[in-house]
Write a protein that holds these residues in place. Sequence first.
Motif: not given
Lengths: 327, 175, 101, 472
Positions: D28-35, D96-109
């Motif tokens: 996990p790397n929050p900065k990278r995931d965000f960008f 640790r769960y940022h990628p999951e957050f983005y994953l769920l958000l994208t799937t929702c969209t």
Amino acid sequence: MNWILGFIILIAKLGVVLVGLLLLAAYLVLLERKFLGRLQIRYGPNRAGKFGLLQPFADTIKMLTKEDTVPAEADRVLFLLAPAVVASEALLIFAVVPFGATITLWGKKVPMVITDLNVGLLYVFALASLGVYGVALGGWASNSKYSLIGGIRGAAQMISYELSLGLSLVPIVMLARSFSLVDIVRAQADYPFILVQPVSFMIFLISAVAETKRIPFDLPEAENELGAGYHTEYSGMRFGLFFLGEYVNLQVLGALVTVFFLGGWRGPLLPPVVWFLIKVLAVAVLMIWVRGTLPRLRYDQLMHLGWKFLVPVALLNIVATGAFLLI
Amino acid sequence: MTIYAAIFYVLAGVILVATGMAITRRNLVHSIVYLIISFFGSAMLYYLFGAPLLAALEIIIYAGAIMVLFLFIIMMLRVDPSSLRRPDLKQWLPASALGLIYVAIAILVVTQDPGSRTMLEMALTKPRVFGEFLFQKYWLPIEIVSFLLLIALVGALYLGKAFARDAREREEAEK
Amino acid sequence: MIVPYSHVLFLAGVLFAMGVVCAVARRNLIMMLIGVEIMLNSAGLVFVAAALRWQQLEGQVFVLFIFAIAAAEVSVGLALIIYAYRRTGSLDPEKYNILKW
Amino acid sequence: MTWSLFIPELYFMLMIGVFFCLAMVLRPNPKRDFFIALLLSTLGVVVCLASVKLEGTLFYNVYRVDLFSQVFKVILAIGFFLVICICSELTGIGERYHPEFYLLLTTCTLAMMLLVSSVELLTIYMALELSSYCLYLLVPLRRGYGVHVESGIKYFLVGAFTSAVMLFGIASLYGVVHTTYVGEIIRVLPGVIGRPAAVIGLLLTLCGFLFKLAVFPFHIWAPDAYQGAANQVTAYIATASKVAAVAILTRMVALSSGSSTYLVHVLVTLSIASMTLGNLVAIVQKDMKRLLAYSSISHAGYVLIGIVSMTQSGYAGAIFYAVAYLMMKFTCFLVVVKVAYDGSDLKIAQLAGLHRRSPMLAMALMLGVFGLAGIPPTIGFTGKFLVFVAAMKKGYFTLVLIAMINVVISLYYYLQVVRAAYLLESDASLPPMKVSIPTKLLVGTLVTAILVLGVFPQYLLELTRAAASALM
């Protein structure tokens, strides 16, 4: 009149299959004890009759005459029901298993299968998935710690391995293009499916052993930790039913392996029913051999094997088969 | 009345009684067992209505997987039946009011609707026909459902580990 | 000839009402989830009967998807319930009313 | 089959794959995931914009790509992008769960995009479920604040209940009209709308959408889910998911095309009830997110006014309102996220002294709240105006009158927020807030959009009219 004749034949088939299954189950117990004895360099039962051949009858009489106890705090109805679920589930599966080629009796074609469902394979799964209840409810209803843990373990193990069991048979259905067990045997006219689906075969075998809770997957009844697991509190004929269920399940396993992978009743020279029996017994002997050879798995190993190895491999196998069929 | 009608009414009776017992039992395990009987009845009805594939799947998925999961959880959490209160009047009142309104509407539907008096004819869906229809026409929903199952998997995994993670974080916070 | 469509509708309707009652009145998270399962099942019955009525396959397809939904629902729901149970030690939704108006 | 029609969805599927790999493979790397998320979501907006003119049908006609759906896809992509923008400090969720957050958000969209294009009941239902499940899982994803589990369970149980109700509705509808295609239902329905089974089926079917929109009897999840979820997740639920709900509700109501008076009565009642309830309960709220939750319940009522008029201008008004609502709500949430930088819940009292700590955010909050209240130069006023005019044309005077009264009531609590930000002084002298340049840029753009589109709504109006005409 035709209708009555059909009915009589059906009843006859049912009776023959039922008696055959029960007899075979009784003698499988003897076979297992003898064979295990040999593997462990001892004799096994040899007192009752020649080579101990009357041992199954002695066992049955013992079971039937023993006192049938119910623990004081147990859930009575469920406690009494659970063993029956296990035994009947195992027996009912045989309704769709073809055990011989169609024969002609008095000018009427009689298929050697009790009923040919077009969703036969799913029927097998449906019943197999109900087997969990016998274990889980038996463990819960005994109201004893060991039984409960055994029941929980059994439920977890069986639902985990049901998945790989199901997935391993998808390629078979794809090849045979049918859910009917009769059609699956028919599709193996040229070659048995074990030759083209060895991976499926292995996964099915492993998962099926886990489903029947035999060594090396006998954690639900691991005797050195849990007494006898989910059937610790059972005695007399109720224990006998669990026992019967286990050995009928062994035959079911043999029969299913035979139907799905070994070409069913097909074979040269000997009559089909004999071939079928030979194959079933061969698988059963293999299982007993495995029991005499392998140690029990740890619980986490069991779960990892199921979820992290068998399921992915089974999925890959499906994809590969699909690709093969497409090309 | 044909024999099929008789089968239907018997099954309907079994389903209703079993479900009724299921929702009123205090002991959760008993509820589950009654519910399994009810789902068995539904599976038989599916078979009667010419959907053998769905009948088999109903038993495999509903009775064989979902209910086992419930049972498993109940056994694992060791829910003590005596700790579960019987629903008191405050809860039963709105629920039964809702139920009565609903039954009234159902009777209205049944009596007012001329189309619903049509008799159901026997038919049988072959699994192959069903599969072909499904994969040709409902290609997109299948993709969606695969995403749904993926998400459920991710979520169940996350939630399963969440408690241990919370405890760890709390420990770290205390340090 | 089996039965009129309306009889199936009636059976499903009563089942549905039972599911609603179970989901609304039972003060237990697991029973609430079970109530929802009963409701889904009753919807499935209507679909199969309707498919038979119109001699179409769409209704049966719907039921297949209901199974998938039910499976996803139970896995997510039970995971949530276990999580909550471990935190609070209770399955009673009354105990969860920290959040009010 | 022309796959180019499916490009926005394919792009989002690809994005899901990326996040799935991130969640599974890498540390996990929050900065990278965000960008990565920011980059991909920006591209997503571009892709959706590029495909706005596409038209056609896919997959045995279950999927229709027309101006209506494409416009909504763009709006959803923008909403998604905006939410990603405020995720730079995702403190409410464990790293640790940022990628999951983005994953769920994208799937929702993605699910919502599928939702706005589907014209077949099964597909609609499945897409709705997919988007709901993502949200059910996003809510308890929050770092241990205690209430998240409870609100997650409430949200889930209410959602599952409603979806079962909706399914039963679809079943009885199918039993009457023997088709699952929305287009064919339009043809068949007027002939059978008199039958109770059809009306009940349609109403129960609508339940699912009303739940997403948090209209009166299905609103009970909203306040808890809003408060329990992480701030960014709440922002997403409040904006993008509402827009999708408006879209699909509009499409479904357009089905009946006014041929059932029962339906109109029920919708009018629900509209009045959720407006009044939302506004009255919002008055006593202390927590900012709960206040916004009740405000969104009342806004659901306003949108229903547009939908219930069942004319092209009504639908256009509803769409316009949804866009306006997205911008205004998002502005408010941006401020919430920035002020509650540690990811905690924000009390209204905590806004005290905001105008000194960060004049820019205070101004944004004021404009957003004024917009929600419907005060003239903002886009919120224009939206309400359009909706009310459409309803007046249909002769729903009482409804509009009640709505007007509600607007006045709502002024009270909206002004409370503004008062907290501008007039109250915080007792502890908090340091001025640092607002980064990208945030300033974002705030500036939003504020300009709210004002400019409020004064010159022509272009957006044309677009919504065209989209609504694709619907009829």
